[in-house]
Every structure is written in C-alpha cells, then in structure tokens.
Design a protein around this motif. Structure first.
Motif, PDB file in Angstrom:
ATOM      1  N   VAL A  11      21.932   4.492 -16.587  1.00 30.80           N
ATOM      2  CA  VAL A  11      22.486   3.201 -16.997  1.00 30.80           C
ATOM      3  C   VAL A  11      23.595   2.761 -16.048  1.00 30.80           C
ATOM      4  N   LEU A  12      24.517   3.678 -15.732  1.00 32.78           N
ATOM      5  CA  LEU A  12      25.646   3.304 -14.888  1.00 32.78           C
ATOM      6  C   LEU A  12      25.221   3.016 -13.451  1.00 32.78           C
ATOM      7  N   THR A  13      24.340   3.834 -12.891  1.00 32.04           N
ATOM      8  CA  THR A  13      23.908   3.584 -11.525  1.00 32.04           C
ATOM      9  C   THR A  13      23.047   2.319 -11.443  1.00 32.04           C
ATOM     10  N   GLY A  14      22.223   2.060 -12.457  1.00 33.56           N
ATOM     11  CA  GLY A  14      21.437   0.839 -12.476  1.00 33.56           C
ATOM     12  C   GLY A  14      22.320  -0.399 -12.569  1.00 33.56           C
ATOM     13  N   PHE A  15      23.356  -0.317 -13.381  1.00 33.53           N
ATOM     14  CA  PHE A  15      24.291  -1.436 -13.512  1.00 33.53           C
ATOM     15  C   PHE A  15      24.978  -1.710 -12.174  1.00 33.53           C
TER      16      PHE A  15
END
Length: 311
Positions: free
Chosen positions: A209-213
């Motif tokens: 989630v964080l890397t995609g964001f």
C-alpha cells in the motif's frame, strides 16, 4: 523532518451514519496522563485534532490543553461547506494559522479529500480547489507569521480504482506555488479492518500500500519522491472475533515499518474506545478501553515510541 509519533486523543469517532458519542465523557486529566505515558522520553509527540469549516468546532474539545510538555498539535482543518462555496475558506485557514500556530507541528488541509463518502471532505463540491488554495494560503500565512517549523500538507486514503480521477484532476489544479508550499502528504489506512489480510501477510500488505501510494498514485498529481509521507490515521478495532492481542500485533507491524519505508511520522487512531460495549467496529479503535484501562496495544505503542525515537 524528524520521525514523530502521535495519536488522536478521543473520544467520539465517526462512521458512515455520523458521529458515535463516547459512552463516558472525556476526562482531560486521564487523557493527559495517557499522552504523557505514551510520549515517554520522546522530545516531541503529536496530538491529532480536527477543526471544522465553517463552524470552527474542534474535535476533541480544546485540544490546545494537550499541547504541552513537548507535545504539539497535528491539526486538520476540514472543508465541510455543503454548498461548496469557497468564500471565507481561505480566511478561515489563515486565521487558524494565526491563532493556533505556536502550538502546531502539522496543519493538514482537508480530511480525506479523495473519498467521496459523507461526512468526509471528498463528498463536498470544490474540495480539490479548496485543497490546493488552502495549502498555499496556510504556508504563506505560516511564513509571514514566523512559524517556519509548521509543516503544511494534506492526506488521502488508498484508492484501488483504476478509473479514479482525483489525482490527475489535482495535478491539473496544482501549480508551482502549491508544490513549493507542500511539506508532506499523509495516508489514512486501516489494514485488516475493512479488507481482511490473511495471517502472515500483514507486513507485505502494508509495504504494498505504501509503496504503491508513493510510486504510482502521487506522481499522477506531480508529487515527487522528495515530499515526505506520513501515516496520519492507522488503527485496528477490537471486539468479537477481533482480539486485543491481534491489535497489538498490527500496531507493531505498521508502526515498525514506517521508518523502513521512508515515512516521517505515524499517528494511531485512537487513544480510547468510544464505547467498549458497543456494537460494530467503530466504537472499539482505542488503545484504552472507554474506562481508560489499557489494552495490550497501549504498552506496545509506548515501547515503539521509545524504540524508534531514540537518538
């Protein structure tokens, strides 16, 4: 920007039907004692609070009383003008900076503007314009008043919809003044709450989630890797089928990954349950029960603050 921890000290929480009022009223002395214990020896600890436009109400009430002893406010100004008419909004933002600036570490413009769901700001017309102009106005006022340490930003929720146009539309509105003024972008997310995560996959899900964001979402608005990320709201409710031990595990996993993933801050939602005997998920997000007795996750969070803020 150094890594900072924080928490929302409520109290009442919202769900899709409005606001859940606490089973017991806030006890400011016990809230302050819990904040002091969580902060431990950390030089700074943030207290998350919300101020609504146009009314000016604070949630929790009088949050400035908790901004002492090295604690400062992480204040959200919510754009809740149902007509979408922005007249008065920028004056409200500037006035907030003038009156609250000495207690502020962070000023977040709008609450979840990419989520089109009442009662959050993404359901309000003209929210993108309010966001862009609000960030610029807040930063200009902060610098004019000598609040050089005040970080101005906005937050969002994860979007898994490929047809989502929020970020590209924001990018069209965002000019150079906006990008110069923007100090951080925050993310509200609640892993294993609304979308269950299989056992053993929580860390990978958080990382994704964080890397995609960072890599996929923010570039659509022209926001580059130099802009810090913050986890603005993260939590996990206890209750039937949702153990207090699992809450402690989730807290450790998500907060423990924040530094690894180049996130500059983490705030837990929330300090105490709205109603420990209540039905559903929303009344049970606290590290404390509604009578202020601690769940296991309270000690876990206190330990993480101590561990990850050591110099």
């Amino acid at each position: 920007m150094t890594f900072t921890f924080g928490i929302y000290p409520g109290g009442p929480v919202g769900d899709d039907t409005g606001v859940i009022m606490p089973a017991r009223p806030d006890d400011p002395a016990r809230i302050a004692a819990a904040l002091r214990e969580l902060q431990g020896g950390a030089a700074e600890f943030l207290v998350r609070a919300y101020r609504s436009y146009p009314g000016g109400e604070h949630t929790p009430e009088r949050p400035g009383r908790y901004a002492v002893e090295g604690r400062r406010l992480d204040l959200v100004v919510q754009y809740r003008e149902r007509s979408g008419e922005p007249a008065g909004w920028l004056d409200f933002v500037r006035r907030t900076v003038r009156t609250e600036g000495r207690r502020l570490a962070l000023l977040q413009i709008c609450e979840e503007p990419n989520l089109d769901l009442p009662p959050v700001d993404g359901s309000i017309p003209n929210v993108r314009r309010a966001l862009v102009e609000g960030v610029i106005a807040a930063k200009e006022e902060a610098l004019a008043r000598g609040f050089d340490r005040l970080a101005v930003g906005f937050n969002a929720v994860p979007s898994f919809d490929p047809a989502d146009t929020f970020w590209s539309e924001l990018g069209r509105l965002a000019d150079e003044r906006f990008h110069r003024a923007l100090d951080y972008v925050g993310l509200d997310f609640f892993p294993d709450v609304f979308r269950p995560v299989p056992p053993g996959q929580l860390a990978d899900a958080v990382r994704a989630v964080l890397t995609g964001f960072r890599r996929d979402t923010l570039p659509r608005a022209g926001i580059g890797p130099g802009v810090p990320l913050r986890i603005c709201e993260n939590g996990w409710p206890t209750g039937p089928g949702r153990s207090e031990a699992r809450q402690a595990e989730v807290v450790r996993t998500v907060a423990g990954l924040a530094a690894e993933l180049n996130v500059t801050g983490y705030a837990f939602f929330a300090l105490r349950d709205a109603d420990s005997a209540g039905a559903g998920l929303f009344p049970h997000f606290g590290l404390l029960r509604d009578d202020y007795t601690p769940k296991p996750a309270f000690a876990v969070y206190r330990g993480l603050v101590e561990e990850l803020t050591k110099s």
